[in-house]
Scaffold this motif. Structure first.
Motif, short mmCIF file in Angstrom:
data_model
loop_
_atom_site.label_atom_id
_atom_site.label_comp_id
_atom_site.label_asym_id
_atom_site.label_seq_id
_atom_site.Cartn_x
_atom_site.Cartn_y
_atom_site.Cartn_z
N VAL A 116 0.86 -1.19 0.00
CA VAL A 116 0.00 0.00 0.00
C VAL A 116 0.89 1.24 0.00
O VAL A 116 1.82 1.34 0.79
CB VAL A 116 -0.93 0.01 1.22
CG1 VAL A 116 -1.70 1.33 1.31
CG2 VAL A 116 -1.89 -1.16 1.16
N GLY A 117 0.59 2.16 -0.90
CA GLY A 117 1.43 3.35 -1.01
C GLY A 117 2.55 3.16 -2.02
O GLY A 117 3.11 4.12 -2.54
N ASN A 118 2.91 1.91 -2.30
CA ASN A 118 3.90 1.66 -3.35
C ASN A 118 3.18 1.23 -4.63
O ASN A 118 2.81 2.05 -5.45
CB ASN A 118 4.89 0.59 -2.91
CG ASN A 118 5.60 1.02 -1.63
OD1 ASN A 118 5.98 2.17 -1.48
ND2 ASN A 118 5.74 0.09 -0.70
N GLN A 119 2.98 -0.12 -4.74
CA GLN A 119 2.30 -0.61 -5.94
C GLN A 119 0.80 -0.33 -5.87
O GLN A 119 0.14 -0.23 -6.89
CB GLN A 119 2.52 -2.12 -6.09
CG GLN A 119 3.90 -2.52 -6.52
CD GLN A 119 4.83 -2.62 -5.33
OE1 GLN A 119 4.46 -2.34 -4.19
NE2 GLN A 119 6.06 -3.01 -5.60
N LEU A 120 0.28 -0.27 -4.68
CA LEU A 120 -1.17 -0.21 -4.53
C LEU A 120 -1.58 1.08 -3.84
O LEU A 120 -1.14 1.37 -2.73
CB LEU A 120 -1.63 -1.43 -3.70
CG LEU A 120 -3.11 -1.54 -3.37
CD1 LEU A 120 -3.93 -1.68 -4.63
CD2 LEU A 120 -3.36 -2.75 -2.47
N ASN A 121 -2.40 1.85 -4.55
CA ASN A 121 -2.84 3.13 -4.01
C ASN A 121 -4.28 3.00 -3.50
O ASN A 121 -5.18 2.74 -4.28
CB ASN A 121 -2.74 4.18 -5.12
CG ASN A 121 -3.19 5.54 -4.63
OD1 ASN A 121 -3.56 5.72 -3.47
ND2 ASN A 121 -3.12 6.51 -5.53
N THR A 122 -4.45 3.19 -2.21
CA THR A 122 -5.82 3.07 -1.68
C THR A 122 -6.33 4.39 -1.12
O THR A 122 -7.34 4.43 -0.43
CB THR A 122 -5.88 2.01 -0.55
OG1 THR A 122 -4.94 2.40 0.46
CG2 THR A 122 -5.55 0.64 -1.04
N SER A 123 -5.62 5.49 -1.43
CA SER A 123 -5.95 6.76 -0.77
C SER A 123 -7.37 7.24 -1.09
O SER A 123 -7.97 7.92 -0.28
CB SER A 123 -4.93 7.83 -1.17
OG SER A 123 -4.90 7.94 -2.58
N LEU A 124 -7.87 6.89 -2.26
CA LEU A 124 -9.21 7.37 -2.62
C LEU A 124 -10.31 6.34 -2.36
O LEU A 124 -11.45 6.54 -2.75
CB LEU A 124 -9.23 7.79 -4.09
CG LEU A 124 -8.43 9.07 -4.41
CD1 LEU A 124 -8.34 9.28 -5.91
CD2 LEU A 124 -9.04 10.28 -3.74
N HIS A 125 -9.95 5.25 -1.72
CA HIS A 125 -10.95 4.21 -1.49
C HIS A 125 -11.80 4.55 -0.27
O HIS A 125 -11.31 5.11 0.70
CB HIS A 125 -10.27 2.85 -1.25
CG HIS A 125 -9.63 2.30 -2.49
ND1 HIS A 125 -9.29 0.99 -2.63
CD2 HIS A 125 -9.26 2.91 -3.64
CE1 HIS A 125 -8.74 0.79 -3.82
NE2 HIS A 125 -8.71 1.95 -4.45
N ASP A 126 -13.08 4.17 -0.32
CA ASP A 126 -13.94 4.37 0.84
C ASP A 126 -13.35 3.67 2.06
O ASP A 126 -12.96 2.52 1.98
CB ASP A 126 -15.33 3.73 0.59
CG ASP A 126 -16.10 4.49 -0.46
OD1 ASP A 126 -15.90 5.71 -0.55
OD2 ASP A 126 -16.88 3.86 -1.20
N GLN A 127 -13.33 4.38 3.17
CA GLN A 127 -12.74 3.81 4.37
C GLN A 127 -13.47 2.52 4.78
O GLN A 127 -12.84 1.53 5.15
CB GLN A 127 -12.76 4.83 5.51
CG GLN A 127 -11.98 4.39 6.74
CD GLN A 127 -10.53 4.02 6.41
OE1 GLN A 127 -9.86 4.72 5.65
NE2 GLN A 127 -10.05 2.90 6.96
N SER A 128 -14.80 2.54 4.67
CA SER A 128 -15.54 1.36 5.15
C SER A 128 -15.19 0.14 4.31
O SER A 128 -15.19 -0.99 4.81
CB SER A 128 -17.04 1.63 5.12
OG SER A 128 -17.47 1.84 3.79
N MET A 129 -14.86 0.37 3.03
CA MET A 129 -14.51 -0.78 2.20
C MET A 129 -13.12 -1.30 2.53
O MET A 129 -12.85 -2.48 2.46
CB MET A 129 -14.60 -0.40 0.71
CG MET A 129 -16.01 -0.15 0.22
SD MET A 129 -17.10 -1.56 0.46
CE MET A 129 -17.94 -1.10 1.93
N LEU A 130 -12.23 -0.37 2.90
CA LEU A 130 -10.91 -0.82 3.35
C LEU A 130 -11.06 -1.59 4.66
O LEU A 130 -10.44 -2.65 4.83
CB LEU A 130 -9.99 0.39 3.56
CG LEU A 130 -9.54 1.10 2.28
CD1 LEU A 130 -8.79 2.38 2.61
CD2 LEU A 130 -8.66 0.18 1.44
N ASP A 131 -11.90 -1.07 5.53
CA ASP A 131 -12.13 -1.77 6.80
C ASP A 131 -12.65 -3.18 6.57
O ASP A 131 -12.32 -4.10 7.30
CB ASP A 131 -13.17 -1.01 7.65
CG ASP A 131 -12.61 0.31 8.17
OD1 ASP A 131 -11.38 0.49 8.08
OD2 ASP A 131 -13.40 1.14 8.63
N SER A 132 -13.49 -3.30 5.54
CA SER A 132 -14.11 -4.60 5.31
C SER A 132 -13.07 -5.66 4.94
O SER A 132 -13.33 -6.85 5.09
CB SER A 132 -15.17 -4.50 4.21
OG SER A 132 -14.58 -4.56 2.94
#
Lengths: 280, 309, 442
Positions: free
Chosen positions: C127-143
């Motif tokens: 995360v932050g390198n190959q995979l960018n999750t900054s714009l993802h919904d927090q609840s979906m990351l939590d899931s």
């Protein structure tokens, strides 16, 4: 006399036909569904539809991008054909040994053979997969064909044993008098006289291999190796959107080869080829 | 016969040895397959039946715990009951239907090939996805069966969704797919020499007498085969229940067949150890049943080769 | 001439075995990195196995994205291993057991069961390198987060909603409710539908999904972070609600309800057996496409006492990586492309649910057709007004879902009273959770 046999013949035919309709109903229903627009298949399940379409066939044949059903048919044919040849050759050999020859440990092996039919396939799936994975055979047709070359379909061995035992032993004995060895008895007496059961084996192997979904999905990974049953499931997502029209259309097409094989070969089971006058 | 037997024994001649070698040569493909592909997985599943194994982590030895658990597991008991009910109804009905139709379609008559194909068609459809949908259309509350019944002023049920009737619809499905046994019977009928029928007819036997005195005894090895195979297949019945109940064995476990439960345990509940134990209990029960049939076969199965394996 | 047949068979056997094994050996050296000397060359040419299930539409769209990815990353070959849903997880379990799983795998609500059994790769390093999750919904990351680690990317968001068959409402002459309806209105409305329709019922049972929403409306939940968040009484209340609905004639009778299929095309609402059903919003297209009736997506009925709706955004499916994948970075990079790349997500559309990346979602809404618009606006509604946290599926997803259905059916057919059934459900569900979470962790 003549009249009464004619009467009974007509009666037999009517009975068979009436009952036959009952057997035929699902196919008629399937064919009719395959020509219905997708939005009507489930909302109006009757055989008679107000609108008809060929879309299901066109859409179904071209499954995804570069792959069409032609490829799946080809793959299914190859696998089924190899399976038939392999089963005929090796199962009959094992069956001949069990039915006709004397050898040590025979009862043990026979019991083992029966036991392989009894153990549910799901219990041995993972170890078996591991073996084929270690042989690097996964995603080839080998896990689906090599076992047949090694007579693992014990069902057919048992079937042939029962039929071989129905062939009178006097025939073997007179062949021995003529100087035949066990090999010649197998090729010249047993095999020709067992044509009905060999045809039965061939038909069943073909149809069952053609229909076998579970082992094929397990061992075939990429879509270019897929067979017809796997192709049919490509349309289906139990929770998302499925193309049921395509499923019905391609199911109808997939029935054609197996029905044809059955229709052509069933008469050899009953009419036989070289079996007249065995006893005489 | 006896004297030649003695001769063979006293010599243990070259011929005998040669026959042993020949026999093993014939058996060779099967032996390779059995020892190389089948035996290993069998032993491994036997081992797993004494472990707790979630498919992914290392199996943990727990002795007979899986076997003990089974007899306290209500669903296991339900599945055994469902399966035995199925076996006792479906095996005889299917065999009798198959035999009668085979005898009927063994005659020479116009279009008989077409009839045979028609009667085999349901078996060709096998476990195809379409069957599940069809069966629902037929047996649901506003389905075809109830429409027909309504014509006779009988009020139907939601057959497939009622726990008291769902198993019945699967038995009907199984009976309807009698094609494989029918074909094997046809092959068996073919093997009966025509001369025997002619001789019996000359002796003045009625059709019925001929059927019971000639056909049945000579067909007995094939009946024996079909009986054992149908028994094994019915106890292992899986696909029809799986597709019709969408894998659940419902409603309320009324179609939870033994192997369906075994599959659920192994693959959806991740208890492969338990599933393996179930498999071996099944093998044991089937083994006993098969042995009983084998021993009884002395009294009713007639072999042309004198009856010794 | 003598014995020719036997020799022939044996020769055939030998030839096939040899031919096959050498054949596969060749393939082998091309695409695995089992031996160390080859590791270097593999850096350049990588084969990534990607597995998913779906229907025709999904296969087409996903393959198109894969082609785009391969074009932009010429050193990567993607081996697409896709199939229908049947057999997908059986195969995956077998592959995992044999150590032969694909690198990138699509999961559903059962991702947690695989995480507990330790076969999924944690993505935090990427995360932050190959995979960018900054714009993802927090609840979906939590899931997709378990014990503080991220295990997958969400391929689409969806939410439980109520599907209303407008055609049947018209036929029954019942006015459509307001979108802020309550359970009381729902209880009033459904018997009217049943009464005025010929052979159809007001509503189908909302089942386990509905139960989750019902709990959320009471500020409760099923199971989260090691804690059980409901009591046997809640189960009783839920089953009593439906018992009441059946007695008033509003809900489908058992024999109709039990014949319901999970497949949208064979659902009760498509077959005109009921006028209302609970669905996941991303399924709208599948339902609407299977009939000529007109459908509309409604929010769940509100709880009048708490004023809560209880619906939250949910993940439809995930991509996750196999723990032992030889190419973890590449797997992460591919997942990133799949959910963040504008062109790729345009191709994917709403097939797996609304995208998790907010930029991507905005872009898609502008181009969506009418059906997708309806889905997106429902997701927006839920996302803006959601009054409940996201609760993951119960551990032991399949087993517990089956248990829930079995319990319902025991009540339907009077095999058990609501109280008995609810108590034994509660007991068994807790035992199951324990089995999946604690035993697996050992």
């Amino acid at each position: 006399m003549d009249q009464s046999t004619r009467k009974s013949r007509i009666l037999t035919h009517t009975f068979i036909i009436l009952f036959g309709l009952f057997m035929l109903y699902p196919v008629i229903w399937m064919v009719s569904s395959s020509f219905k627009p997708e939005s009507l298949i489930f909302s109006s399940p009757s055989i008679f539809s107000k609108t008809w379409t060929l879309d299901n066939y066109l859409n179904g044949w071209n499954v995804v991008r570069d792959v069409n059903f032609g490829q799946f048919f080809k793959n299914s044919f190859i696998i089924s054909f190899i399976a038939v040849v392999a089963n005929l050759a090796t199962c009959s050999m094992a069956a001949y040994a069990f039915a006709r020859l004397r050898f040590p440990l025979k009862k043990l092996w026979f019991a083992c053979m029966l036991m392989t039919i009894m153990l549910p396939a799901h219990a041995t799936l993972i170890p078996q997969y591991t073996i084929f994975h270690q042989l690097d055979w996964v995603n080839t047709i080998l896990p689906l064909t090599v076992p047949k070359l090694l007579a693992t379909d014990a069902f057919f061995i048992f079937l042939m044993v029962q039929f071989f035992r129905g062939i009178p032993r006097e025939l073997d004995e007179s062949a021995i008098m003529d100087g035949c060895g066990v090999f010649q008895i197998y090729t010249r007496i047993i095999m020709p006289l067992a044509v009905p059961v060999l045809i039965t084996t061939a038909i069943f192997t073909f149809i069952w291999t053609w229909d076998d979904f579970f082992s094929q999905i397990l061992y075939l990974n990429t879509v270019d190796t897929f067979t017809v049953p796997l192709g049919l499931r490509l349309f289906l997502d139990s929770q998302g959107e499925s193309s049921w029209g395509s499923v019905f259309a391609m199911s109808v097409l997939s029935l054609i080869p197996i029905t044809t094989v059955f229709f052509i070969f069933q008469r050899y089971i009953v009419d036989g080829i070289a079996t007249t006058g065995i006893k005489g | 016969m006896e004297s030649s037997e003695i001769k063979r024994k006293t010599k243990l001649s070259k011929d005998t040895k040669k026959q042993y070698v020949a026999a093993y040569l014939f058996l060779l493909p099967w032996l390779i397959g059995f020892l190389g592909l089948v035996l290993g997985p069998m032993i491994s599943s036997l081992y797993l039946s004494f472990t707790r194994f979630d498919l992914l982590n290392t199996p943990e030895w727990i002795g007979f715990a899986n076997y003990q658990e089974m007899f306290q597991d209500d669903r296991w008991l339900a599945s055994a009951k469902v399966t035995l009910t199925f076996v006792f109804i479906a095996v005889p009905t299917q065999l009798i239907a198959a035999l009668l139709v085979a005898v009927l379609l063994n005659k020479k008559m116009a279009g008989v090939g077409f009839y045979r194909t028609t009667y085999y068609l349901p078996s060709l459809l096998g476990g195809s996805v379409a069957i599940a949908i069809l069966w629902k259309n037929l047996f649901e509350i506003d389905g075809l069966v109830n429409q027909v019944l309504a014509f006779f002023h009988i009020e139907g049920q939601g057959w497939i969704s009622h726990p008291d009737y769902a198993l019945g619809t699967i038995i009907i499905l199984a009976t309807w797919q009698f094609g494989a046994s029918m074909v094997i019977f046809l092959a068996g009928l073919k093997q009966i020499p025509k001369e025997l029928y002619e001789a019996a007819a000359v002796d003045g036997g009625t059709k019925c007498q001929i059927f019971f005195r000639v056909t049945l005894p000579l067909l007995s090895p094939v009946i024996f085969f079909n009986l054992i195979i149908e028994l094994i297949k019915s106890i292992q019945v899986f696909t029809s229940a799986f597709i019709i109940s969408e894998g659940t064995g419902g409603p309320i476990n009324s179609t939870l067949f033994y192997t369906l439960y075994l599959y659920q345990k192994g693959f959806t509940h991740f208890e492969m150890g338990y599933a393996s134990a179930m498999a071996w209990i099944l093998v044991f029960v089937l083994g006993v049943m098969t042995l009983v049939i084998f021993f009884s076969s002395k009294y009713w199965v007639h072999y042309e080769d004198g009856g010794k394996l | 001439m003598k014995n020719w047949y036997l020799y022939f068979v044996l020769a055939l056997l030998a030839v096939v075995t040899i031919a096959c094994s050498s054949d596969s050996a060749n393939e082998e050296t091309e695409d695995t990195s089992s031996n160390d000397g080859q590791e270097q060359t593999d850096e350049e040419n990588i084969t990534l196995r990607v597995a998913w299930w779906g229907g025709q539409e999904r296969h087409d769209r996903t393959l198109q994205v894969i082609e785009m990815y391969e074009e932009q990353n010429p050193n990567v070959t993607i081996e697409a291993e896709y199939s229908g849903f049947d057999g997908y997880f059986d195969k995956l379990n077998t592959q995992l057991a044999a150590g032969n799983a694909p690198d990138v795998i699509q999961f559903g609500g059962n991702l947690n069961d695989f995480v507990y059994r330790d076969v999924i790769l944690p993505l935090d390093d990427y995360v932050g390198n190959q995979l960018n999750t900054s714009l993802h919904d927090q609840s979906m990351l939590d899931s997709a987060t378990f014990d503080g680690k991220l295990y997958g990317v969400t391929l689409g968001t969806t939410a439980w909603g109520i599907l209303v068959n407008k055609t049947l409402f018209e036929e029954a002459g019942v006015a459509l409710p307001s979108k802020e309806w309550t359970w009381d209105e729902f209880k009033d409305l459904t018997p009217q539908l049943t009464e005025n329709l010929d052979g159809a019922y007001g509503t189908g049972d909302f089942g386990e999904d509905g139960f989750g929403v019902f709990l959320a409306q009471r500020d409760k939940f099923t199971y989260l972070d090691g804690e059980i968040g409901f009591e046997a009484q809640d189960v009783k209340d839920w089953f009593n609600l439906w018992k009441e609905l059946r007695e008033s004639g509003g809900a489908a009778i058992p024999e109709v309800q039990v014949s319901a299929s999970q497949t949208p095309e064979q659902s009760l609402i498509v077959q005109q057996d009921v006028a209302i059903e609970s669905i996941a919003s991303n399924q709208l297209g599948a339902y609407a496409g299977a009939t000529e009736d007109e459908f509309e997506l409604y929010p769940y009925p509100y709880n009048a006492e708490t004023g809560k709706n209880g619906v939250s955004l949910r993940p439809s499916q995930y991509f996750a990586a196999y723990k032992d994948t030889p190419h973890p970075e590449e797997a992460a990079k591919f997942m990133d492309f799949f959910v963040n790349n504008i062109e790729a997500t345009e191709v994917l559309g709403n097939d797996r649910g609304a995208p998790v990346n907010s930029d991507v979602r905005k872009n898609l809404i502008d181009q969506a057709d009418e059906m997708d618009q309806a889905v997106y606006s429902y997701i927006d509604l839920v996302s803006e007004s959601s009054d409940a946290p996201y609760i993951p599926n119960l551990p032991g997803y399949n087993e517990n879902t089956q248990l829930f259905t079995e319990t319902e059916q025991k009540i339907y057919y009077d095999q058990q009273s609501v109280d008995e059934a609810a108590d034994s459900y509660y007991e068994e569900v807790i035992a199951n959770i324990d089995k999946y979470v604690n035993e697996a962790a050992e």
